[in-house]
Every structure is written in C-alpha cells, then in structure tokens.
Design a protein around this motif. Sequence first.
Motif: not given
Lengths: 290, 334
Positions: A188-190, A192
């Motif tokens: 998810a962070a990637e 984002d």
Amino acid sequence: MATQHSKTAARWMISPAVIMLLAWMIIPLSLTLYFSFLRYNLLMPGTNPFVGFENYEYFFTDPGFQAALINTILLVVGVLIITVVGGIAFAILLDQPIKGQGIVRILVIAPFFVMPTVSALVWKNMFMNPVSGIFGHMAKSIGLAPFDFLSQAPLASIIGIVSWQWLPFATLILLTAMQSLDQEQLEAAEMDGASWWSRFWYIMLPHLSRAITVVILIQTIFLLSIFAEILVTTNGGPGTASTNLTYLIYAQSLLQYDVGLGSAGGVVAIILANIVAIFLMRMIGKNLDA
Amino acid sequence: MGQIILDQVTKSFGDVNVIPPLDLAIEDGEFTVFVGPSGCGKSTLLRLIAGLEDTTSGHIRIDGRDATELPPSKRGLAMVFQSYALYPHMTVRKNIAFPMKMAGVDKAEQKKRIDNAARALNLTDYLDRRPGQLSGGQRQRVAIGRAIVREPAAFLFDEPLSNLDAALRVGMRLEIGELHNRLKTTMIYVTHDQVEAMTMADKIVVLRAGVIEQVGSPLELYKKPRNVFVASFIGSPKMNLIEGATAAEHGATTIGVRPEHISVSPTEGMWKGRIGVAEHLGSDTFFHVHDTGLADMITIRAGGEIDLHHGDTVYLTPTPDKIHRFDQQGLRVA
Ligand SMILES: Nc1ncnc2c1ncn2[C@@H]1O[C@H](COP(=O)(O)OP(=O)(O)OP(=O)(O)O)[C@@H](O)[C@H]1O
Ligand SMILES: [Mg+2]
C-alpha cells in the motif's frame, strides 16, 4: 472455582517457591548491605567494626569511580547503538528471499552460542593481537603498522567484542518482528508513492519499535554487568581505561581483599541499575502497552 | 482520464502459468468488475495492473502510455486492499494524508482534501483515532479515503467487502456505487460474489483459470452467456443445466433454464417432479425439485405467496424463448 478454601490451599502450595525465591534474593542482598557498613578487609583479620558510610565514601572518592561510571555508560550505549542499528539492518537483509536463507540465518545466530570468555579470548588472540592477529596481518599486508587494539583503544575494542556477541540476539528478535509485518502495508505504501527509505521510516521502523524496546531493555540489564570480556582481554586497563562498575567492584573487593568496600560498590551498582531500569521503563516501556 | 489496456499480458510464477495471453480494454470512467472462482487469477490480474507484480510478457497501457515497466507509484492508480492495509500506528488523518505527504502536496491543500474525503465518507468524527479503534466498515472507508485523496486515474479494489457482514456489505456496495457516480473515475473491482458484480458493474469480466470467458454488461451476461461456465456463474440461484434427450429435442448438447424462467403448477405442465427443500423468503420462494428425470435437481423461483410444500408433486414449464442452448464444447448456440 476460587473459593476461600482453594485460595488458602493455593497459597500454601506456592509458598515454598515464593520463600525460596525470596531467600535467594534477600539473603545475599542483605548480607551485601550489611557488609557494606563494616570495615571488613581479609588482609586485616580480627574485628569488623561498624563504620557507617565510610566504605561508600571511599568508593565514591576512588579515582577509578568516575572513570568506571563513564565507561559503563559508554559501553552500554555503544553496544546498544551498534546492536540495534546492526540488528535492524541484518533483520531486513535476512527477511529478503535469498538462496541458502536457512544457513545464513544459522550463521548469523551462531555468535550467541559462544561463551563470553571464549569469544573474548578468540578476539583478543586471533583478531586484535598486533603480532598474531588477523587485523595485524591485514594492516601489514597493505603496508600499515599493525594497530594494538586492546592497548590503544581498549574500550572501543570491548564494545566491538560485546556487540559481536549481542548482535545475533537483536537480529533474532527484530527478524521475527520484521516477519510479522503485513506485506500489504508495504505494498500500500509503495502504491502511495513511498520510496524505500520512506517505507522504512514510516512503516517498518514504527512496526519494529516494540521489538526495539524489548531489545534495549533486555540488553541494558545484561550490559550493565559486563565482566568476563574485560577480565579476559584488558583487565580493566590500561589504567582504568576499560574499567566498568562491575570490574571496579571486583578489583576492589577481590584484588584488594576489601569485602566492605566491594559490598558498598555492589550496593551502589544495584541502585544505579535500578535507576536506569526505572528510567528505561518510564521512557520506552510505554511502547509496550500500546 | 483512466483508460487501461492490456495487450497480450501473461504472468507465470516459476513454471506455473497463471495468466495465459490476455487482452482487455477498460474505458475511461467505466466500473469494471472481475469475477471468477477462487484461484482464477483475479488478484494477480489486478496486481499486474497496479504494478505490484511484473508482467512475464505483454504490455499494459494506461491512458495511451506504456506503463509495463513503470513502478506502482508512477502509474497514478490507487488500490484498496482486502485487509485494508491501513498503517496501524498512524491516526486516520495521517493515514489519509500519507500519499499526499509522499507526493509533497502542500499542507493547506492536504487539509482541504482530507476534510472533503472525511465528509464524503462520514469519517469526520474519527480523524484522530487509530485504525485499531475503528470498526471494519470504518476501516474500509479510511482505506477508500486514502485512495480518493490521491485523485488517481483509476481505483483498484481487491475484494474490499469480503471482511464485512452481510448488512454492511450492502451498505458499502451502495456507497462505492455512489462514489463512482460522483467521481466518474475508472474503477476496477475484484470479487467472487456475482451479486456484487451484477449490481455494481458497467462491465463484467468473467475469468476462469486466467482466461477471460466473457466480457459484457451485467444484462448481456445474464441474457446471452457465451458458454456454460458463464451461464452457471452469473445469476442467483444458479441456472439449471439439463443434458440428454431433453436437450437433444432442442437441438443442443446442454440446455439451460434460469430458475425464474420456469413456471410451476400443481396440476399440469411439461415436466413432473416432487418438491424437496422449499425456501420461503417472503418475496420469493425457491423450490428444489427432484425426480424430474432431467437433472439431479431443478431449482425454480416462484412468487412468495405460493402454497406448495415439501413432498408435493408439481409440474414445471420452461418459458420457451428463455431456454439457452449450448453445443458439445459448451458454447452458446445462437
Ligand atoms: N506469489 C505466487 N507464487 C506462486 N503462485 C501464485 C502466487 N500468487 C498467486 N499464485 C497462484 O496464482 C493463481 C491465481 O491466484 P490469485 O490470487 O490471483 O487468485 P484469485 O482469483 O484472486 O483468488 P481468490 O478469489 O481466492 O482471491 C492461484 O492458483 C495461486 O496459487
Ligand atoms: Mg484474490
């Protein structure tokens, strides 16, 4: 079914263990406390008069005391920094899918199984010795004068040895924590738009914070009482350059046969350790209930 | 903008070929749903589009630009995960702000977008809580909020509702539908629940073992399933499939009749049978009819008021122009 009756029975049942544990702690502690107020030197047998705080005065005004206090702090903090930073790095590396992962992991854990005295001896004679050590050879092979680690930088050398021993512990704890990190969070962070560094800083590090707390707490307790490594390598020297509190107490009580002074030192060490423990619990123990 | 085109895309994990060459075009603003049984490659396909998996071969074009080699963050897509994947140590506000922080959006703009998203998703009262202090539906909304504020070219949802209870699922389904109507952004939605697919989609993509079985609007798929697999996958309760002599009469290997296209009568009809389980739902009644000699069991859907019960003998009549015919390969005969 905690009836009054069964509660009483339970108390009776656990009492041997509790009494045993209490005796185990209380007797040595009170004896130490008692001795610390006596003039009690094995070289001067006879009466052991009560002298109040004289031993404490001696201990605090000992020229080695301040050095030992500073060395203890440097040792603990130095090793903590190296093992936590190194442990995080190793944990992240070992968490990657690589070939021969099992073997690499065992190799990384291995130092933890080596006894402190043995590892200190190995480091002293096979690595750091300017004549026969590997580091000396390496320095010579590129044309430098060999560096005498244990006399030029005794405390740093001991920090190195102790860090080597404790790095596996930190790595192990941090690796298990790392493995419990939800991969979807990283993905998810990637998505984002977080770079590797941001993912480390905002996702991995907060996830590891609890494990880091555990590592710091446990290691601090053990690192405050480092002894074998110092005895085997530098004997606290040169001078007091690598004497920590534990070693100072040993040097005073056993080398000078002064039981009273040593006991006073012991009590001081206990108080200091407790102050540190309370501080640690206050500062980072909060992390544990979250 | 959010047009996504897959051109001969394949994916293998080691020796296992999960997606054979696949072509698909998703138009800007479309709500596309991938459905299929478990393990058919829906998530894999979505992750290929997101860039979380590398394609083995083929090209992915987003808005005409080749995105095959682009990292996830450069594709301009936002994803909502099944597990929500919220950042547990950050407040709701920080969770939603995270993608904007990474993109370097200025503080005032961040605040504006967070407030808008929070209002749209009913999260205003929860902005200072952590994900651990929220219910499943609220977490889901935070995950959607985090996707919205990025203003992506397309949203990707991977079974976003499967962790919610039935009532909440219906509610969230409507909310996502409304969100799509309002934003008009391309959405790709993965589910194995054909009801979700039918109710939400502009376009349904039915997958089986990585192969697209049919693409079309919900009604197209309902009215004209291209093959037996799609016929039995779309529609609830499932279409009745009948083989043998009865099928041959209609010039087919298999015929299919949906439960709602069979009328039931206690006195006369084409096929005779005995009622097994009768499910009275109030609005509808589902009968499982046995001993018809056609198939193990024929499901029919009748009105809620009908007075037939377990063990009754009934006569069934299919609506003639609602009979689907399939050939030996299971393909539809026009
Ligand atoms: N990392 C992987 N390595 C090997 N095989 C994988 C991997 N990821 C998925 N697969 C395989 O690819 C196939 C498709 O998986 P995928 O997760 O896309 O299914 P799905 O359609 O999303 O199913 P579900 O509805 O259960 O989520 C499965 O057979 C799975 O075993
Ligand atoms: Mg899936």
